[in-house]
Design a protein around this motif. Structure first.
Motif, mmCIF file in Angstrom:
data_model
loop_
_atom_site.group_PDB
_atom_site.id
_atom_site.type_symbol
_atom_site.label_atom_id
_atom_site.label_comp_id
_atom_site.label_asym_id
_atom_site.label_seq_id
_atom_site.Cartn_x
_atom_site.Cartn_y
_atom_site.Cartn_z
ATOM 1 N N THR A 100 0.840 -1.181 0.000
ATOM 2 C CA THR A 100 0.000 0.000 0.000
ATOM 3 C C THR A 100 0.891 1.253 0.000
ATOM 4 O O THR A 100 2.083 1.169 0.266
ATOM 5 N N GLY A 127 0.989 3.580 2.118
ATOM 6 C CA GLY A 127 1.560 3.757 3.452
ATOM 7 C C GLY A 127 2.812 2.920 3.635
ATOM 8 O O GLY A 127 3.833 3.399 4.142
ATOM 9 N N GLU A 128 2.766 1.666 3.198
ATOM 10 C CA GLU A 128 3.929 0.783 3.343
ATOM 11 C C GLU A 128 5.095 1.242 2.478
ATOM 12 O O GLU A 128 6.249 1.200 2.901
ATOM 13 N N VAL A 164 5.501 9.601 7.987
ATOM 14 C CA VAL A 164 4.919 9.138 6.733
ATOM 15 C C VAL A 164 3.764 10.047 6.345
ATOM 16 O O VAL A 164 3.635 10.462 5.196
ATOM 17 N N ARG A 165 2.949 10.382 7.337
ATOM 18 C CA ARG A 165 1.809 11.251 7.069
ATOM 19 C C ARG A 165 2.273 12.633 6.618
ATOM 20 O O ARG A 165 1.732 13.201 5.684
ATOM 21 N N LEU A 176 3.492 12.505 2.991
ATOM 22 C CA LEU A 176 2.386 12.443 2.032
ATOM 23 C C LEU A 176 1.670 13.784 1.953
ATOM 24 O O LEU A 176 1.250 14.216 0.879
ATOM 25 N N VAL A 193 -4.672 12.449 3.727
ATOM 26 C CA VAL A 193 -3.699 11.369 3.811
ATOM 27 C C VAL A 193 -4.363 10.020 4.082
ATOM 28 O O VAL A 193 -4.006 9.008 3.482
ATOM 29 N N ASP A 194 -5.377 10.032 4.966
ATOM 30 C CA ASP A 194 -6.017 8.761 5.344
ATOM 31 C C ASP A 194 -6.586 8.020 4.147
ATOM 32 O O ASP A 194 -6.608 6.801 4.112
ATOM 33 N N TYR A 222 -5.321 7.949 1.187
ATOM 34 C CA TYR A 222 -4.281 7.363 0.345
ATOM 35 C C TYR A 222 -3.504 6.261 1.047
ATOM 36 O O TYR A 222 -2.981 5.370 0.392
ATOM 37 N N LEU A 223 -3.424 6.303 2.393
ATOM 38 C CA LEU A 223 -2.550 5.387 3.114
ATOM 39 C C LEU A 223 -2.788 3.924 2.768
ATOM 40 O O LEU A 223 -1.852 3.142 2.669
ATOM 41 N N HIS A 224 -4.040 3.554 2.564
ATOM 42 C CA HIS A 224 -4.339 2.133 2.366
ATOM 43 C C HIS A 224 -4.651 1.801 0.922
ATOM 44 O O HIS A 224 -5.149 0.727 0.617
#
Lengths: 261, 316
Positions: free
Chosen positions: A105, A107-108, A127-128, A131, A139-140, A142-144
């Motif tokens: 993902t 995030g990873e 990380v946030r 991004l 951001v939330d 896109y993270l997953h």
């Protein structure tokens, strides 16, 4: 090495040996006695056609390849606690469709450099922030997500987020906009400019598009067949270039017909 | 006379995720000897248009409208007849020309294969034709015995152009012929395309996302956005007096050579999803001029005398 320099490349030569199974061996001279210095906080453009050795130079600076002869030296940088260390270098690759893993993902992907650098103790908040600073907001959302659900421009932003997350001193951008539409490419260039101004990151911007180079770079080096044929500030390159290859690049950017090149 | 006349072409693809509306009521025509440019961003449906004309994408496709090529309706022809037209009457330069040819066959054999599948030419004549075509794109005919991977990027592109021209087709469709090439090589390929059209008296449809490079050779230009033609006109009209906000933004996002720093803005936002049906204008979310009427009413279609698909056409 004076205080302003970050990287100095002295007389670097790179030869690739090709050993064919039947034909014996032949060698390719990729870089021919190159000297170049990258100053702190600048955006240095490297322009050249395919096969001129731009990417080889980038790989040498990244330490992915070893020079056949010559040396590449890095200046010490000081952090907030006044400890001196060697600069950290990161990279953005040309093709955002291939440079991101399909199985991870967003995030990873962005967390991976932190994970490698700091181990398990990295701060997820970084990380946030990364991004957010490349404009992938909220951001939330896109993270997953997985890379295949994003457009080319968004993927390149993820690649940039991955490069800045460990707060490097220098980023090598290897043709970051050549795979993108021009309207999206401009946004990426503006993002690079913003990173340079806000965080003071030094950029090495590799491209074959002289118009893009003149848009963001302070200094420009023109490469041809493994040699740097011209180096100077942007203004000088545009208004009074001395090499005919630079001239033909400028002509094709202006939309003139190239006769004999 | 019109070589290609597309009217009301609508193409949908049905997939597991739903129906993708890729082309919406597209009208496009190419006259004899004309070079027409089709410009749009990634995912706007440019390549789908080319593939539909050549009937290369018939899987899961739902299509309506009419495609007339030299007064023949392509939509009603069976597969075998279209195969005959493809290659001999319509040449195609595919998008990824870097790896479009078979790496295990010598270049000459792939040229021979194309000729053989369309005509019964004696061998001697074939060799002459191939040598002549290769010379036209300034590749040494002696290199016909090389493999495709032994050529550089620009040379490969020229080989693909030579292959599409081989049987002197009436129409050539070139899909992104300059993408992924160096700036200097790009302008050489552009000049080559122009010369070939002049020498062979063909027509050409050039597809690209790069308005500035391609516009140098085009007589007329169509601008495509989200599966629709949003503006059409001659090269001068588009370049000097763009009327649709999208065309205006495309033109202003060009980077020019400048010594002084000037801020250039791209086009904010993302292209719309092909899965949704839009009630209003599809450019709405990225447009500065958007107002209430754009949300509720569809803009005029680019058909017949209408040149711009925008509510505010004619104003400002």
């Amino acid at each position: 090495m004076n205080g302003k320099e970050l990287v100095r490349i002295t007389d670097v030569t790179k030869v690739f040996k090709k050993t064919g199974f039947f034909r014996g061996s032949s060698s390719v001279l990729a870089l021919d006695n190159i000297s170049l210095s990258v100053k702190k906080g600048e955006i240095l453009g490297i322009i050249g056609e395919s096969g001129s050795g731009k990417t080889t130079l980038a790989k040498l600076i990244l330490g992915l390849l070893k020079p056949t002869s010559g040396s590449i030296s890095f200046a010490d940088v000081r952090n907030h606690e006044h400890e001196s260390r060697k600069p950290a270098v990161q990279v953005i690759f040309q093709d955002p469709y291939d440079s991101l893993s399909h199985m991870m993902t967003i995030g990873e992907i962005v967390a991976e450099p932190c994970f490698i650098k700091y181990g398990r103790s990295y701060v997820p908040e970084k990380v946030r922030q990364a991004l957010e600073s490349v404009g992938l907001i909220p951001v939330d959302e896109y993270l997953h997500k997985y890379p295949h659900t994003l457009s080319g421009g968004q993927r390149q932003r993820v690649a940039i987020a991955r490069a800045i997350v460990t707060q490097p001193d220098m980023i090598i951008a290897d043709e970051p906009i050549s795979m993108l539409d021009c309207s999206i490419g401009v946004d990426i260039l503006n993002l690079i400019l913003e990173m340079n101004e806000k965080s003071g990151i030094t950029f090495l911007f590799i491209t074959h598009d002289i118009a893009a180079a003149t848009y963001i770079c302070n200094n420009i080096a023109v490469m041809k067949a493994g040699k740097i044929v011209e180096y100077g500030p942007k203004k000088q390159i545009i208004s009074q270039c001395s090499h005919e290859y630079t001239d033909s690049l400028l002509a094709s950017a202006r939309g003139e017909v190239i006769k004999n090149y | 006379m019109q070589v290609l006349k597309i009217q009301g072409l609508t193409v949908d693809f049905s997939t597991k995720a739903g129906i993708h509306h890729v082309l919406k009521n597209v009208d496009l025509s190419i006259g004899k000897g004309e070079i027409v440019g089709l410009i749009g961003e990634s995912g706007s449906g440019k390549s789908t248009l080319a593939m539909t004309v050549l009937d290369l994408n018939s899987r899961n496709r739902i299509v309506s409208g009419s495609i007339r090529f030299m007064d023949e309706e392509l939509m009603t022809l069976d597969k075998e007849k279209i195969r005959k037209i493809r290659g001999s009457h319509i040449g195609f330069v595919p998008q990824s020309s870097m790896n479009a040819l078979n790496p295990l066959m010598r270049v000459k054999r792939q040229f021979v294969e194309t000729i053989k599948s369309h005509t019964d030419m004696p061998l001697q004549q074939m060799v002459e034709l191939i040598a002549r075509t290769l010379a036209m794109v300034s590749i040494d005919p002696a290199r016909g015995d090389s493999f495709f991977y032994e050529f550089s990027g620009g040379q490969r592109q020229r080989l693909m152009i030579a292959l599409s021209m081989l049987l002197s087709p009436e129409l050539i469709i070139a899909d992104e012929p300059t993408t992924a090439l160096d700036a200097t090589v790009q302008s050489k390929i552009i000049d080559l395309l122009k010369n070939m059209v002049l020498q062979k008296h063909t027509s050409m449809l050039v597809i690209s996302h790069d308005l500035h490079t391609i516009s140098r050779v085009c007589d007329r230009i169509y601008i495509m956005y989200a599966g629709k033609i949003v503006e059409t006109g001659t090269r001068e009209e588009i370049l000097t007096r763009p009327r649709h906000p999208y065309t205006q933004k495309l033109l202003s996002s060009r980077l020019s050579l400048m010594a002084e720093p000037v801020k250039v803005n791209g086009i904010p936002g993302n292209p719309p999803s092909v899965l949704k049906e839009y009630f209003g204008c599809s450019f709405l979310e990225r447009c500065d001029r958007a107002s209430l009427v754009c949300k509720t009413e569809k803009p005029p279609e680019c058909i017949g005398n209408v040149k711009v698909a925008c509510h505010f056409e004619g104003e400002s």
